[in-house]
Design a protein around this motif. Structure first.
Motif, PDB file in Angstrom:
ATOM      1  N   ASP A  33      -9.397   9.400  44.347  1.00 28.39           N
ATOM      2  CA  ASP A  33     -10.433   9.087  43.649  1.00 28.39           C
ATOM      3  C   ASP A  33      -9.866   9.232  42.479  1.00 28.39           C
ATOM      4  N   VAL A  34     -10.586   8.194  41.848  1.00 30.15           N
ATOM      5  CA  VAL A  34     -10.439   7.736  40.489  1.00 30.15           C
ATOM      6  C   VAL A  34     -11.642   8.790  39.282  1.00 30.15           C
ATOM      7  N   VAL A  35     -10.681   9.217  39.008  1.00 28.91           N
ATOM      8  CA  VAL A  35     -10.961  10.675  37.600  1.00 28.91           C
ATOM      9  C   VAL A  35     -10.868  10.706  36.560  1.00 28.91           C
ATOM     10  N   GLU A  36     -11.472  11.021  34.904  1.00 26.71           N
ATOM     11  CA  GLU A  36     -11.313  11.053  34.206  1.00 26.71           C
ATOM     12  C   GLU A  36     -10.708  11.880  33.530  1.00 26.71           C
ATOM     13  N   ARG A  37      -9.454  11.729  32.985  1.00 24.35           N
ATOM     14  CA  ARG A  37      -8.869  13.049  32.488  1.00 24.35           C
ATOM     15  C   ARG A  37      -8.137  12.636  30.407  1.00 24.35           C
ATOM     16  N   THR A  38      -7.714  14.096  30.582  1.00 22.94           N
ATOM     17  CA  THR A  38      -7.141  13.833  28.805  1.00 22.94           C
ATOM     18  C   THR A  38      -6.365  13.070  28.578  1.00 22.94           C
ATOM     19  N   MET A  39      -5.463  12.451  28.105  1.00 22.45           N
ATOM     20  CA  MET A  39      -4.427  11.914  27.766  1.00 22.45           C
ATOM     21  C   MET A  39      -3.393  12.727  27.297  1.00 22.45           C
ATOM     22  N   PRO A  40      -2.710  12.198  28.498  1.00 22.08           N
ATOM     23  CA  PRO A  40      -0.912  12.821  27.908  1.00 22.08           C
ATOM     24  C   PRO A  40      -1.057  13.146  26.532  1.00 22.08           C
ATOM     25  N   THR A  41       0.176  13.890  26.797  1.00 21.71           N
ATOM     26  CA  THR A  41       0.525  13.943  24.735  1.00 21.71           C
ATOM     27  C   THR A  41       2.475  14.065  24.887  1.00 21.71           C
ATOM     28  N   VAL A  42       2.615  13.198  23.913  1.00 18.94           N
ATOM     29  CA  VAL A  42       4.045  12.358  24.041  1.00 18.94           C
ATOM     30  C   VAL A  42       5.700  13.335  23.233  1.00 18.94           C
ATOM     31  N   GLU A  43       6.265  13.462  23.815  1.00 19.41           N
ATOM     32  CA  GLU A  43       7.364  14.652  24.336  1.00 19.41           C
ATOM     33  C   GLU A  43       8.108  13.719  23.317  1.00 19.41           C
ATOM     34  N   ASP A  44       9.322  14.105  22.278  1.00 20.03           N
ATOM     35  CA  ASP A  44      10.131  13.859  21.561  1.00 20.03           C
ATOM     36  C   ASP A  44      11.230  12.967  22.785  1.00 20.03           C
ATOM     37  N   GLY A  45      11.701  11.679  22.106  1.00 17.52           N
ATOM     38  CA  GLY A  45      11.872  11.346  23.391  1.00 17.52           C
ATOM     39  C   GLY A  45      11.301  10.428  23.968  1.00 17.52           C
ATOM     40  N   CYS A  46      10.426  10.236  24.359  1.00 15.47           N
ATOM     41  CA  CYS A  46       9.602   9.668  25.283  1.00 15.47           C
ATOM     42  C   CYS A  46       8.182   8.256  24.587  1.00 15.47           C
ATOM     43  N   VAL A  47       7.598   7.566  25.215  1.00 15.21           N
ATOM     44  CA  VAL A  47       6.085   7.114  24.839  1.00 15.21           C
ATOM     45  C   VAL A  47       5.745   7.240  25.416  1.00 15.21           C
ATOM     46  N   LEU A  48       4.404   6.420  25.194  1.00 16.83           N
ATOM     47  CA  LEU A  48       2.691   6.455  25.416  1.00 16.83           C
ATOM     48  C   LEU A  48       2.937   5.240  25.627  1.00 16.83           C
ATOM     49  N   VAL A  49       2.371   5.117  27.124  1.00 12.56           N
ATOM     50  CA  VAL A  49       2.290   3.130  26.867  1.00 12.56           C
ATOM     51  C   VAL A  49       0.755   3.151  27.940  1.00 12.56           C
ATOM     52  N   ARG A  50       0.345   1.407  27.669  1.00 13.10           N
ATOM     53  CA  ARG A  50      -0.561   1.230  27.626  1.00 13.10           C
ATOM     54  C   ARG A  50      -0.232   1.047  29.564  1.00 13.10           C
ATOM     55  N   VAL A  51      -1.220   1.541  30.832  1.00 11.98           N
ATOM     56  CA  VAL A  51      -0.462   1.142  31.706  1.00 11.98           C
ATOM     57  C   VAL A  51      -0.774  -1.090  31.919  1.00 11.98           C
ATOM     58  N   LEU A  52      -0.700  -1.537  32.364  1.00 12.10           N
ATOM     59  CA  LEU A  52      -0.800  -3.188  33.132  1.00 12.10           C
ATOM     60  C   LEU A  52      -0.599  -3.358  34.066  1.00 12.10           C
ATOM     61  N   GLU A  53       0.857  -3.097  34.624  1.00 14.71           N
ATOM     62  CA  GLU A  53       0.602  -3.112  36.424  1.00 14.71           C
ATOM     63  C   GLU A  53       1.611  -2.253  37.434  1.00 14.71           C
ATOM     64  N   CYS A  54       1.009  -1.799  38.485  1.00 12.26           N
ATOM     65  CA  CYS A  54       1.849  -0.615  39.158  1.00 12.26           C
ATOM     66  C   CYS A  54       2.384  -1.349  40.466  1.00 12.26           C
ATOM     67  N   SER A  55       3.555  -1.289  40.904  1.00 14.07           N
ATOM     68  CA  SER A  55       3.978  -1.324  41.864  1.00 14.07           C
ATOM     69  C   SER A  55       3.546  -0.133  42.698  1.00 14.07           C
ATOM     70  N   LEU A  56       2.964  -0.742  44.013  1.00 16.80           N
ATOM     71  CA  LEU A  56       2.474   0.102  45.468  1.00 16.80           C
ATOM     72  C   LEU A  56       3.425   0.065  46.361  1.00 16.80           C
ATOM     73  N   ASP A  57       4.355   0.658  46.461  1.00 13.88           N
ATOM     74  CA  ASP A  57       5.321   0.915  47.478  1.00 13.88           C
ATOM     75  C   ASP A  57       5.618   2.030  48.597  1.00 13.88           C
ATOM     76  N   PRO A  58       5.578   1.204  49.875  1.00 14.96           N
ATOM     77  CA  PRO A  58       5.464   2.635  51.295  1.00 14.96           C
ATOM     78  C   PRO A  58       5.918   3.586  51.071  1.00 14.96           C
ATOM     79  N   ALA A  59       6.892   4.199  49.894  1.00 14.64           N
ATOM     80  CA  ALA A  59       7.156   5.488  49.914  1.00 14.64           C
ATOM     81  C   ALA A  59       6.485   6.096  49.778  1.00 14.64           C
ATOM     82  N   MET A  60       5.343   5.868  48.755  1.00 16.28           N
ATOM     83  CA  MET A  60       4.286   6.172  48.771  1.00 16.28           C
ATOM     84  C   MET A  60       3.700   6.950  49.095  1.00 16.28           C
TER      85      MET A  60
END
Ligand SMILES: NC(=O)c1ccc[n+]([C@@H]2O[C@H](COP(=O)([O-])OP(=O)(O)OC[C@H]3O[C@@H](n4cnc5c(N)ncnc54)[C@H](OP(=O)(O)O)[C@@H]3O)[C@@H](O)[C@H]2O)c1
Length: 341
Positions: free
Chosen positions: A26-53
């Motif tokens: 399902d595609v759902v609306e969720r609250t934006m994640p918060t960014v902890e120290d040492g991390c980055v928040l990105v706008r997602v451009l492309e996702c890899s689809l992998d058999p392991a998923m």
């Protein structure tokens, strides 16, 4: 800063039994994640689809199973919109492990790194030849398979994201490269685009016919078999191995949606004093800078060719993901999330 903002995320609704159905997601609306120290928040451009998923959707497989209602983890390319990471700034392009969603937090986990497209056929290369697929091929073939010049390397799912790089690196290493793929068009791509010496069409062949085709395409036998599929392909390869052959078990996509079919001829390992080695690329990630530099050099020299198959939209996850199992894709399968860069 992101208080009250939401974004769209792909979640696992139910655990697939056999082939995943559209209703498992399902595609759902969720609250934006918060960014902890040492991390980055990105706008997602492309996702890899992998058999392991598909394996992570099961309760008991390997790695951490995706919880029901949980967001689907994936490798991705994103653009930084918020940074609490000293070396990465807003606007930088990065790749790393996040989730299939419009925004994601990337952590200093060994996967996240800054990227650029300069000198490359496309930015998407960072999910194919310069991503997990390329590193899996490089590490699995060269560090586990250890091919020597003049040997024969056989690979299944050979026109796919990992397999196509395995065959090309085998050629660079001076080997004869033989690929197994689904259908005449993919077999043509193997020899014409990727430079394989021979291609075997697996479609319509029972295990014995596949074994005959492998023997015909590998007249000197198989020294390294890079297995992406399991089942009949593994059995056919075992039937043709040489003494001291190395079998790299990289994946078994033929079993991810179906009951496993074990090879009937494991005795070949004894008779040929051969080895079969399970391999997970994640164990080789501590320092992959040299490997990435080598892959990049081969790409710029034209010795490696990359191909990406890009579909669009989180809501198209299910039909796009299923292409991995029907084989209806050409190269690395990618889902574009943001409409543009
Ligand atoms: N060990 C690791 O660290 C690691 C890392 C990455 C990937 N992998 C594994 O590497 C393999 C390839 O992954 P990829 O991302 O490169 O995918 P891919 O090869 O780009 O796509 C999957 C391909 O598998 C083939 N296939 C699908 N179902 C099949 C079946 N029932 N029987 C035979 N062939 C089938 C299809 O090719 P044809 O139609 O041409 O046969 C399909 O195009 C997978 O097994 C994956 O789990 C392992």
């Amino acid at each position: 800063m992101n208080a009250g903002m939401t974004h769209r995320c792909l979640i696992l609704r139910s655990r697939p039994v056999g082939a995943p159905r559209a209703t498992d997601f399902d595609v759902v609306e969720r609250t934006m994640p918060t960014v902890e120290d040492g991390c980055v928040l990105v706008r997602v451009l492309e996702c890899s689809l992998d058999p392991a998923m598909r394996r992570w959707m099961d309760e008991n497989s390997y790695g951490t199973p995706i919880p029901l209602g949980g967001e689907l983890p994936c490798s991705l390319i994103g653009r930084v919109v918020q940074s609490r990471w000293a070396d990465i700034g807003v606007g930088d392009f990065v790749t790393g492990r996040g989730t299939m969603s419009e925004f994601a937090v990337l952590r200093p986990d060994g996967y996240t790194r800054r990227i650029e497209a300069e000198g490359l056929p496309s930015m998407s290369c960072h999910l194919s030849v310069l991503g997990t697929s390329g590193l899996t091929a490089y590490n699995g073939l060269l560090k586990v398979g250890k091919p020597q010049a003049g040997e024969t390397v056989l690979v299944s799912a050979a026109s796919g994201s990992v397999g196509s790089v395995v065959g090309q690196i085998a050629k660079i290493a001076g080997c004869r490269a033989v690929g197994i793929a689904g259908g005449p068009e993919k077999c043509r791509v193997l020899t014409e685009r990727y430079g394989f010496d021979a291609a075997i069409d697996r479609i319509g062949k029972d295990p014995d016919e596949l074994a005959l085709a492998v023997r015909a395409a590998c007249p000197s036998g198989v020294d390294v078999y890079f297995d992406n599929v399991g089942g009949p392909c593994l059995e056919a390869a075992l039937a043709a191995i040489n003494a001291q052959a190395r079998i790299v078990l990289c994946g078994m996509i033929g079993e991810y949606n179906a009951a496993p079919v074990g090879p009937r001829n494991l005795w070949q390992l004894v008779a040929k004093t051969a080895t079969m080695h399970g391999f997970l690329n994640r164990h080789y990630l501590n320092d992959c800078a040299a490997e990435l530099a080598q892959l990049r050099a081969w790409l710029s020299e034209g010795r490696l060719v990359s191909a990406e198959h890009v579909e669009e939209g989180l809501e198209n996850f299910h039909p796009t993901f299923m292409r991995l199992f029907s084989g209806n894709h050409d190269g690395k399968l990618i889902l574009r999330v943001a409409p543009d860069y």
